[in-house]
Design an enzyme around this catalytic site. Structure first.
Site, PDB file in Angstrom:
ATOM      1  N   ASP A  34       0.854  -1.179   0.000  1.00 31.84           N
ATOM      2  CA  ASP A  34       0.000   0.000   0.000  1.00 31.84           C
ATOM      3  C   ASP A  34       0.896   1.237   0.000  1.00 31.84           C
ATOM      4  O   ASP A  34       2.077   1.160   0.360  1.00 31.84           O
ATOM      5  CB  ASP A  34      -0.908   0.020   1.241  1.00 31.84           C
ATOM      6  CG  ASP A  34      -2.217   0.764   1.001  1.00 31.84           C
ATOM      7  OD1 ASP A  34      -2.162   1.980   0.745  1.00 31.84           O
ATOM      8  OD2 ASP A  34      -3.288   0.132   1.084  1.00 31.84           O
ATOM      9  N   ASP A  55       3.526   1.451  -4.595  1.00 30.77           N
ATOM     10  CA  ASP A  55       2.727   2.297  -5.478  1.00 30.77           C
ATOM     11  C   ASP A  55       2.509   1.507  -6.753  1.00 30.77           C
ATOM     12  O   ASP A  55       3.447   1.312  -7.540  1.00 30.77           O
ATOM     13  CB  ASP A  55       3.458   3.608  -5.765  1.00 30.77           C
ATOM     14  CG  ASP A  55       2.617   4.601  -6.563  1.00 30.77           C
ATOM     15  OD1 ASP A  55       1.723   4.154  -7.319  1.00 30.77           O
ATOM     16  OD2 ASP A  55       2.863   5.818  -6.449  1.00 30.77           O
ATOM     17  N   VAL A  56       1.289   1.013  -6.960  1.00 27.69           N
ATOM     18  CA  VAL A  56       1.030   0.073  -8.050  1.00 27.69           C
ATOM     19  C   VAL A  56       1.243   0.684  -9.432  1.00 27.69           C
ATOM     20  O   VAL A  56       1.332  -0.043 -10.429  1.00 27.69           O
ATOM     21  CB  VAL A  56      -0.394  -0.524  -7.950  1.00 27.69           C
ATOM     22  CG1 VAL A  56      -0.544  -1.327  -6.666  1.00 27.69           C
ATOM     23  CG2 VAL A  56      -1.463   0.562  -8.048  1.00 27.69           C
ATOM     24  N   ASN A  82      -5.935  -5.542  -5.567  1.00 31.31           N
ATOM     25  CA  ASN A  82      -7.091  -4.876  -4.979  1.00 31.31           C
ATOM     26  C   ASN A  82      -7.004  -3.355  -4.948  1.00 31.31           C
ATOM     27  O   ASN A  82      -8.023  -2.684  -4.793  1.00 31.31           O
ATOM     28  CB  ASN A  82      -7.288  -5.411  -3.550  1.00 31.31           C
ATOM     29  CG  ASN A  82      -8.368  -4.701  -2.791  1.00 31.31           C
ATOM     30  OD1 ASN A  82      -9.556  -4.852  -3.074  1.00 31.31           O
ATOM     31  ND2 ASN A  82      -7.971  -3.888  -1.812  1.00 31.31           N
ATOM     32  N   TYR A 150     -13.716   5.910 -13.073  1.00 28.45           N
ATOM     33  CA  TYR A 150     -13.849   4.698 -12.260  1.00 28.45           C
ATOM     34  C   TYR A 150     -14.610   3.621 -13.033  1.00 28.45           C
ATOM     35  O   TYR A 150     -14.177   2.468 -13.095  1.00 28.45           O
ATOM     36  CB  TYR A 150     -14.574   5.032 -10.952  1.00 28.45           C
ATOM     37  CG  TYR A 150     -14.691   3.868  -9.998  1.00 28.45           C
ATOM     38  CD1 TYR A 150     -13.626   3.493  -9.197  1.00 28.45           C
ATOM     39  CD2 TYR A 150     -15.879   3.139  -9.900  1.00 28.45           C
ATOM     40  CE1 TYR A 150     -13.728   2.416  -8.318  1.00 28.45           C
ATOM     41  CE2 TYR A 150     -15.990   2.075  -9.032  1.00 28.45           C
ATOM     42  CZ  TYR A 150     -14.912   1.721  -8.234  1.00 28.45           C
ATOM     43  OH  TYR A 150     -15.014   0.653  -7.372  1.00 28.45           O
ATOM     44  N   LYS A 154     -13.060  -0.022 -14.158  1.00 27.41           N
ATOM     45  CA  LYS A 154     -13.575  -1.287 -13.650  1.00 27.41           C
ATOM     46  C   LYS A 154     -14.136  -2.167 -14.770  1.00 27.41           C
ATOM     47  O   LYS A 154     -14.100  -3.398 -14.677  1.00 27.41           O
ATOM     48  CB  LYS A 154     -14.627  -1.039 -12.575  1.00 27.41           C
ATOM     49  CG  LYS A 154     -14.048  -0.413 -11.308  1.00 27.41           C
ATOM     50  CD  LYS A 154     -12.898  -1.230 -10.727  1.00 27.41           C
ATOM     51  CE  LYS A 154     -12.367  -0.666  -9.427  1.00 27.41           C
ATOM     52  NZ  LYS A 154     -11.252  -1.482  -8.868  1.00 27.41           N
ATOM     53  N   THR A 187     -17.293  -0.103   4.116  1.00 25.04           N
ATOM     54  CA  THR A 187     -15.897   0.078   4.490  1.00 25.04           C
ATOM     55  C   THR A 187     -15.820   1.134   5.591  1.00 25.04           C
ATOM     56  O   THR A 187     -16.795   1.817   5.894  1.00 25.04           O
ATOM     57  CB  THR A 187     -15.070   0.534   3.288  1.00 25.04           C
ATOM     58  OG1 THR A 187     -15.587   1.794   2.831  1.00 25.04           O
ATOM     59  CG2 THR A 187     -15.150  -0.475   2.155  1.00 25.04           C
TER      60      THR A 187
END
Length: 253
Positions: A34, A55-56, A82, A150, A154, A187
């Site tokens: 993360d 950092d993806v 994720n 977004y 997705k 969440t």
């Protein structure tokens, strides 16, 4: 999954944190990636995982993860791809900087994760094998007007997952790839919003025919199933965890 090696990106909070909790509870050795160092260290310490600043968006960060897995673990059995962000910008509001950054995290980051996972899983001591689980969304099926980037990202996760799945299958790699599709899920961030605006909760609950929001543990349970050998013949699939949201025709009343 006992003693298996699992990587969870975006594991410092929300669904990712629930995944870390579930896999650690089942005896897996978990690496939590993360950009939230404080949150990641907290979750890792609480559940017995290892934290790595990841950092993806950055290939070099994935290379560092690959090195860590090779030197400290010698294998990778499952990747929970994720990490993701939102923009809250409609098509008329979207600016190129926000759009590009979101796609870098939500789509390019997932592609880099799949690349890295396949590379490491092919070198597993018992031979090539593993499971990749990509977190998509109910918005992969049904768009919302207020976040064009977004929704686009997705929907893209579905195509990415299918391509990875059929590549690995036809190459005989024994590496599976599937996507999970949460709906409105309670969440910590959403819980805070509900606490500040209680009128939100019944509206969010009505999004599902089951009349409630999902729980992070319920999403983690689906991810766990897909990572396990119980799902050995599942690849390229989309697995909704949204209480029937994408199955219901809009109501007249």
């Amino acid at each position: 999954m006992h003693d298996k090696v699992v990587v969870v990106t975006g594991g410092a909070s929300g669904i990712g944190e629930a995944m870390v909790k579930r896999f650690c509870a089942e005896g897996a050795r978990v690496v939590l990636g993360d950009v939230d160092d404080a949150g990641g260290l907290r979750v890792a310490e609480q559940h017995g995982a290892q934290f790595l600043h990841l950092d993806v968006r950055l290939p070099e960060h994935w290379q560092a993860l690959e090195h860590l897995l090779g030197s400290d673990y010698g294998r990778l059995d499952a990747l929970m791809n994720n990490a993701g962000i939102v923009s809250n910008q409609s098509i008329v509001e979207a600016d190129i900087s926000t759009w590009s950054n979101l796609l870098s995290v939500n789509l390019t980051g997932m592609m880099l994760g799949c690349q890295t996972a396949i590379k490491v899983m092919q070198k597993n001591p018992e031979g090539s094998a593993g499971s990749i689980v990509n977190t998509a969304s109910s918005t992969s099926y049904l768009a919302i007007p207020g976040d064009v980037a977004y929704c686009t990202s997705k929907a893209g996760v579905v195509g990415l997952t299918k391509s990875v799945a059929v590549h690995c299958a036809t190459e005989g790699l024994n590496i599976r790839a599937n996507s999970i599709h949460p709906g409105a899920t309670m969440t910590a961030i959403l819980k805070q919003a509900v606490n500040e605006m209680p009128e939100l909760e019944p509206k969010l609950a009505r999004m599902s025919p089951m009349g409630r929001m999902g729980k992070v543990d319920e999403v983690a349970a689906m991810a766990f199933f897909l990572a396990s050998e119980e799902a050995a013949f599942c690849t390229g699939g989309q697995f909704p965890v949204e209480g029937g949201t994408v199955s219901e025709h809009p109501r007249m009343l």
